[in-house]
Design an enzyme around this catalytic site. Structure first.
Site, PDB file in Angstrom:
ATOM      1  N   GLY A 131       0.680  -1.195   0.031  1.00 45.87           N
ATOM      2  CA  GLY A 131      -0.047   0.212   0.169  1.00 45.87           C
ATOM      3  C   GLY A 131       0.730   1.254   0.013  1.00 45.87           C
ATOM      4  CB  SER A 132       2.223   3.418   2.640  1.00 49.37           C
ATOM      5  OG  SER A 132       1.028   3.503   3.273  1.00 49.37           O
ATOM      6  NE  ARG A 268     -35.505  18.893  15.554  1.00 48.40           N
ATOM      7  CZ  ARG A 268     -35.979  17.714  16.132  1.00 48.40           C
ATOM      8  NH1 ARG A 268     -37.213  17.431  15.319  1.00 48.40           N
ATOM      9  NH2 ARG A 268     -35.635  17.060  17.122  1.00 48.40           N
ATOM     10  N   GLY A 339     -28.514  15.902  14.564  1.00 49.61           N
ATOM     11  CA  GLY A 339     -29.059  14.995  15.632  1.00 49.61           C
ATOM     12  C   GLY A 339     -29.549  13.698  14.992  1.00 49.61           C
ATOM     13  CD  GLU A 363      -6.150   9.005  -5.773  1.00 49.66           C
ATOM     14  OE1 GLU A 363      -5.288  10.051  -5.994  1.00 49.66           O
ATOM     15  OE2 GLU A 363      -7.226   8.689  -6.395  1.00 49.66           O
ATOM     16  CB  SER A 366      -3.762  11.461   7.211  1.00 50.73           C
ATOM     17  OG  SER A 366      -4.905  11.580   6.591  1.00 50.73           O
TER      18      SER A 366
HETATM   19  N1  COS Z   1       6.590  12.913  -9.716  1.00 49.77           N
HETATM   20  C1  COS Z   1       7.561  12.330 -10.489  1.00 49.77           C
HETATM   21  N2  COS Z   1       8.472  11.622  -9.967  1.00 49.77           N
HETATM   22  C2  COS Z   1       8.641  11.617  -8.685  1.00 49.77           C
HETATM   23  C3  COS Z   1       7.632  12.083  -7.913  1.00 49.77           C
HETATM   24  C4  COS Z   1       6.734  12.907  -8.248  1.00 49.77           C
HETATM   25  N3  COS Z   1       5.772  13.398  -7.734  1.00 49.77           N
HETATM   26  N4  COS Z   1       7.835  11.772  -6.587  1.00 49.77           N
HETATM   27  C5  COS Z   1       8.879  11.175  -6.747  1.00 49.77           C
HETATM   28  N5  COS Z   1       9.326  10.804  -7.915  1.00 49.77           N
HETATM   29  C6  COS Z   1      10.507  10.312  -8.275  1.00 49.77           C
HETATM   30  C7  COS Z   1      11.683  10.858  -7.765  1.00 49.77           C
HETATM   31  O1  COS Z   1      12.387  11.761  -8.281  1.00 49.77           O
HETATM   32  C8  COS Z   1      12.813   9.691  -7.819  1.00 49.77           C
HETATM   33  O2  COS Z   1      13.373   9.612  -9.013  1.00 49.77           O
HETATM   34  P1  COS Z   1      14.982   8.719  -9.165  1.00 49.77           P
HETATM   35  O3  COS Z   1      14.812   7.274  -8.951  1.00 49.77           O
HETATM   36  O4  COS Z   1      15.252   9.276 -10.611  1.00 49.77           O
HETATM   37  O5  COS Z   1      15.704   9.398  -8.074  1.00 49.77           O
HETATM   38  C9  COS Z   1      12.002   8.455  -7.775  1.00 49.77           C
HETATM   39  O6  COS Z   1      10.407   8.811  -7.855  1.00 49.77           O
HETATM   40  C10 COS Z   1      11.762   8.033  -6.339  1.00 49.77           C
HETATM   41  O7  COS Z   1      11.330   8.989  -5.372  1.00 49.77           O
HETATM   42  P2  COS Z   1      11.451   8.945  -3.759  1.00 49.77           P
HETATM   43  O8  COS Z   1      12.766   8.549  -3.338  1.00 49.77           O
HETATM   44  O9  COS Z   1      10.777  10.118  -3.234  1.00 49.77           O
HETATM   45  O10 COS Z   1      10.561   7.749  -3.445  1.00 49.77           O
HETATM   46  P3  COS Z   1       9.845   7.215  -2.066  1.00 49.77           P
HETATM   47  O11 COS Z   1      10.094   5.771  -2.487  1.00 49.77           O
HETATM   48  O12 COS Z   1      10.614   7.767  -0.985  1.00 49.77           O
HETATM   49  O13 COS Z   1       8.455   7.668  -2.140  1.00 49.77           O
HETATM   50  C11 COS Z   1       6.278   7.896  -0.996  1.00 49.77           C
HETATM   51  C12 COS Z   1       7.798   7.287  -1.076  1.00 49.77           C
HETATM   52  C13 COS Z   1       5.843   7.508   0.342  1.00 49.77           C
HETATM   53  C14 COS Z   1       6.084   9.183  -1.139  1.00 49.77           C
HETATM   54  C15 COS Z   1       5.589   6.945  -2.075  1.00 49.77           C
HETATM   55  O14 COS Z   1       5.892   5.773  -1.913  1.00 49.77           O
HETATM   56  C16 COS Z   1       4.069   7.198  -1.896  1.00 49.77           C
HETATM   57  O15 COS Z   1       3.549   8.064  -2.486  1.00 49.77           O
HETATM   58  N6  COS Z   1       3.469   5.892  -1.431  1.00 49.77           N
HETATM   59  C17 COS Z   1       1.863   6.154  -1.119  1.00 49.77           C
HETATM   60  C18 COS Z   1       1.392   5.343  -2.254  1.00 49.77           C
HETATM   61  C19 COS Z   1      -0.003   5.707  -2.299  1.00 49.77           C
HETATM   62  O16 COS Z   1      -0.488   6.730  -2.523  1.00 49.77           O
HETATM   63  N7  COS Z   1      -0.854   4.545  -2.738  1.00 49.77           N
HETATM   64  C20 COS Z   1      -2.077   4.822  -3.011  1.00 49.77           C
HETATM   65  C21 COS Z   1      -2.524   4.257  -4.457  1.00 49.77           C
HETATM   66  S1  COS Z   1      -3.658   4.687  -5.357  1.00 49.77           S
HETATM   67  S2  COS Z   1      -5.074   4.130  -3.927  1.00 49.77           S
END
Ligand code: COS
Length: 389
Positions: A131-132, A268, A339, A363, A366
């Site tokens: 997920g995350s 009301r 209520g 997405e 929080s």
């Molecule tokens: N747009 C384009 N590229 C992005 C970006 C963005 N918004 N954010 C990060 N990137 C790129 C970075 O530039 C990096 O590129 P390089 O490999 O060339 O260095 C790469 O992606 C990895 O970035 P980062 O190190 O920031 O990634 P993380 O693994 O730290 O990201 C989070 C962690 C938590 C931010 C990410 O995994 C996330 O958003 N998780 C939640 C997922 C989610 O929302 N799931 C719900 C799905 S839909 S219901």
């Protein structure tokens, strides 16, 4: 700095509100009670251009800016978050990704059909165990003579049962971690692609949610969106737009809570006077207005940055975090104002609470939004294992 909407933006918002009042509100309660995905409504939203608002006209969109798109999403979200989910998924997650990353052929094949509502699309990122930590996907894409074979499971996928195309994120080489990910445009009629509906949701009952199974699904090289290794960036850029859209929809929920509570509290009577006469009721309404207005401003800020082509991941997370938490709080307050009447579906507020609840989860939870904001503020990535941060 201009806090006024332009005349054109006001018209866009008013037209979306009229559409929502005319086409969505009359069916929202029945659809919710029956947990029925309203395919016909999705088609109608396509007909009026609400499934491709920011997409270029040459691909069937309306080429609106992000503020215009957000205003439409707000009004649809005010009426029905399940309908809003269709707009967000088809426009922000699927259509936006194809427009941003797709070849000319991919755009021409899919965008006009998605924008018109003739076809729907879904976004297959999340998995049963992922997920995350979105980079850590188990779905594998393996090279074949003519393209790729994809196998794996996807979970909590909105619209999957009704989609003609699925964006499927898969790992091509686990050693490369997020840099091995690729995104594929998979026709859902492909052999080995099956879906199963997920029942029993707290809210978004008339939004379709499914699990996807991919069993050696064969696609050609031309199905890849972007290149091998672009998958994570495709996903993150899609979520930059998807989170904005969820936030705008939550402004609509907050607005609906305010309007429903104002109307009910004036109608009301208790102790011989309308509820609105009581200071503690006015306090609840004032708290809702505070959250609605602040959410709206944060959504506008993110939208302006997007329209200016400036970095906005942090500001989008701020908007998503604040607006989604505000929607839950406003819905809870609105029930309090109503209520006992707020506890049944004669009024929209109990549905607002059930529908808002998922928005702080999907997405990006929080907590994930806070970690993105914290990283932007400190420069330290608290999501990495301690030894790597
Ligand atoms: N747009 C384009 N590229 C992005 C970006 C963005 N918004 N954010 C990060 N990137 C790129 C970075 O530039 C990096 O590129 P390089 O490999 O060339 O260095 C790469 O992606 C990895 O970035 P980062 O190190 O920031 O990634 P993380 O693994 O730290 O990201 C989070 C962690 C938590 C931010 C990410 O995994 C996330 O958003 N998780 C939640 C997922 C989610 O929302 N799931 C719900 C799905 S839909 S219901």
């Amino acid at each position: 700095m201009d806090f006024q909407l332009s005349d054109e933006q006001k018209l866009i918002s008013e037209a979306a509100r009229e559409f929502a009042d005319r086409e969505i509100l009359p069916r929202v309660r029945d659809n919710d009670r029956a947990a029925r995905f309203d395919r016909e409504l999705a088609r109608k939203m396509g007909e009026v251009g609400y499934l491709g608002a920011p997409v270029a006209e040459e691909y069937g969109g309306r080429e609106l800016d992000h503020i215009g798109y957000g205003l439409i999403v707000e009004q649809i979200g005010r009426a029905d978050s399940s309908a809003r989910t269709v707009v967000s998924v088809v426009t922000s997650l699927v259509g936006g990704s194809i427009e941003r990353w797709g070849s000319e052929e991919q755009k021409m094949r899919w965008l006009p059909r998605l924008c018109s509502g003739e076809a729907l699309g879904c976004f297959g990122l999340t998995e049963p165990d992922t997920g995350s930590d979105a980079a850590n996907l188990r779905t594998r894409a393996t090279r074949t003579d003519s393209g790729w074979s994809i196998s794996g499971q996807k979970m909590w996928i909105s619209l999957a049962n009704f989609s003609e195309v699925a964006l499927i994120f898969a790992q091509t080489d686990p050693a490369l971690k997020h840099r091995g990910l690729a995104c594929f445009l998979v026709p859902t009629e492909s052999e080995g692609f099956t879906t199963q509906e997920i029942h029993g949701k707290l809210g978004l009952r008339s939004s379709d949610t499914a699990e996807i199974s991919l069993d050696e699904v064969e696609v050609g090289d031309d199905a890849m969106l972007g290149a091998v290794g672009d998958g994570f960036k495709v996903a993150m850029s899609a979520l930059d737009s998807g989170r904005y859209s969820v936030a705008a929809g939550c402004v609509g929920i907050c607005d609906g809570c305010v309007d429903a509570s104002v109307a009910y509290s004036k109608e009301r009577k208790q102790f011989g006077v309308p509820l609105a006469r009581f200071q503690l009721v006015q306090e609840m309404i004032a708290d809702m207005i505070l959250k609605r207005d602040a959410s709206r401003m944060l959504v506008y800020r993110a939208g302006v940055l997007k329209d200016e082509g400036k970095p906005n991941t942090m500001e989008t997370s701020v908007a998503k975090l604040f607006a989604t938490e505000s929607a839950v709080e406003c819905a809870n307050l609105a029930i309090q104002v109503h209520g006992g009447s707020g506890y049944v579906d004669d009024y929209p507020v109990e549905r607002y609470l059930r529908d808002a609840r998922v928005t702080t989860l999907y997405e990006g939870t929080s907590q994930i939004q806070k970690l993105i904001i914290g990283r932007a503020a400190t420069g330290i990535n608290a999501m990495l294992p301690f030894e790597e941060s």
